[in-house]
Design an enzyme around this catalytic site. Structure first.
Site, PDB file in Angstrom:
ATOM      1  N   LYS A 197      43.034  53.048  30.161  1.00 51.02           N
ATOM      2  CA  LYS A 197      44.455  52.782  30.386  1.00 51.02           C
ATOM      3  C   LYS A 197      44.939  53.405  31.687  1.00 51.02           C
ATOM      4  CE  LYS A 197      48.606  51.336  29.662  1.00 51.02           C
ATOM      5  NZ  LYS A 197      49.485  51.767  28.563  1.00 51.02           N
ATOM      6  N   LYS A 251      38.738  45.874  62.552  1.00 50.72           N
ATOM      7  CA  LYS A 251      39.571  45.340  63.632  1.00 50.72           C
ATOM      8  C   LYS A 251      40.897  44.811  63.091  1.00 50.72           C
ATOM      9  CE  LYS A 251      39.105  41.223  64.644  1.00 50.72           C
ATOM     10  NZ  LYS A 251      39.724  39.930  64.240  1.00 50.72           N
TER      11      LYS A 251
END
Length: 305
Positions: A170, A241
């Site tokens: 959870k 990049k």
């Protein structure tokens, strides 16, 4: 089988109503009796303490705000420990601490009581409709015993592992959701400030690899878990990049991008280690090293950072 329910807020109250609609004999309590109005009208019986619930029920479910409340209800004055009988079971459905539930289980075991953690995924409407997904931490025989009750509440019951594993699952689930919100808020704010409206951005993302769920359904199990980084589907050099361009645009437009800047630094580190020609998923292995864990399959390709 008699069932007790403790914690009648938006989630617990709707789960209790669902159980009553399914014909379950239910005894309940909460810190405020005002919370119990709809549940009592639907046929539940009220008692004043968790200990009294425990004394009457074979299986007790709790749905509480967090660890302090779980510990108080379980082991505080008038708590479950005072009333539970040997052979009964406590199922905690709260989003809580795996460390806490394991520690409490040791005390309950002394009384011959099974402890199961079973937090849920879904909202109040899913509680009422019995459409939750439940993450269970328990032994097989423990789950088998309480499963008839949990089946009223769920479309899926996922047995994650031993005690505490449900709570871990959870936390991973919710941390993923919250982390995604932080990332989406950054990239949307960048796009909007750069001149593209939020609805257009949403439509674009929905059509791409991210929106179609390919990272979770294909790339994580097929690339990261298998170390299939070479040949690259999308090389890290190109990814680095692109994230650098996004961060540069954020600086130009004065858009704070803390998450994206951290992402770029991980990419920079991996490129610096010589992995720029590998698939962008290679950054997953960087976190394996940082955390000192194994997050790849036994038949994964050999890979050294």
């Amino acid at each position: 089988m008699s069932v007790g329910y403790i914690g009648l807020g938006r989630m617990g109250g709707n789960m209790a109503l669902r159980l009553l609609e399914c014909g379950v004999d239910l005894v309940v309590t909460d810190v405020s009796k005002d919370q119990a109005g709809a549940v009592l009208e639907a046929g539940a019986r009220w008692v004043d303490t968790a200990a009294e619930v425990a004394a009457e029920a074979d299986v007790i479910l709790t749905s509480l705000p967090g660890p302090p409340q779980v510990e108080q209800v379980a082991a505080g004055p008038g708590g479950l420990l005072e009333g539970m009988r040997p052979g009964s079971a406590w199922v905690d459905m709260s989003t809580s601490s795996p460390v806490l539930i394991r520690a409490l289980a040791q005390r309950f075991a002394e009384k011959g009581v099974d402890v199961i953690d079973a937090p849920v995924s879904g909202g109040p409407q899913h509680c009422r409709a019995g459409e939750l997904v439940i993450f269970v931490g328990a032994e097989d025989e423990q789950l088998a015993r309480v499963e008839p009750v949990l089946q009223h509440l769920a479309t899926e019951i996922l047995h994650i592992g031993a005690l505490g594993a449900g709570a871990v699952a959870k936390l991973v689930n919710n941390a993923t959701a919250l982390g995604t919100w932080s990332l989406l808020s950054e990239v949307f704010s960048l796009g909007v400030k750069a001149g593209v409206d939020h609805q257009t951005l949403h439509g674009m993302l929905s059509k791409g690899a991210y929106g179609r769920g390919l990272i979770l359904s294909q790339m994580l199990p097929g690339v990261a878990f298998k170390h299939n980084f070479d040949p690259a589907g999308f090389a890290l050099n190109l990814g680095r990049k692109d994230i650098a361009l996004a961060n540069a645009l954020g600086r130009d437009l004065n858009v704070p991008l803390p998450v994206l800047n951290l992402v770029e630094q991980s990419a920079v580190e991996m490129v610096g280690r010589g992995h720029g020609d590998k698939d962008t998923a290679v950054v997953f292995s960087l976190q394996e090293e940082r955390a000192g864990v194994v997050m790849h399959d036994g038949d994964a390709k050999e890979f050294t950072l």
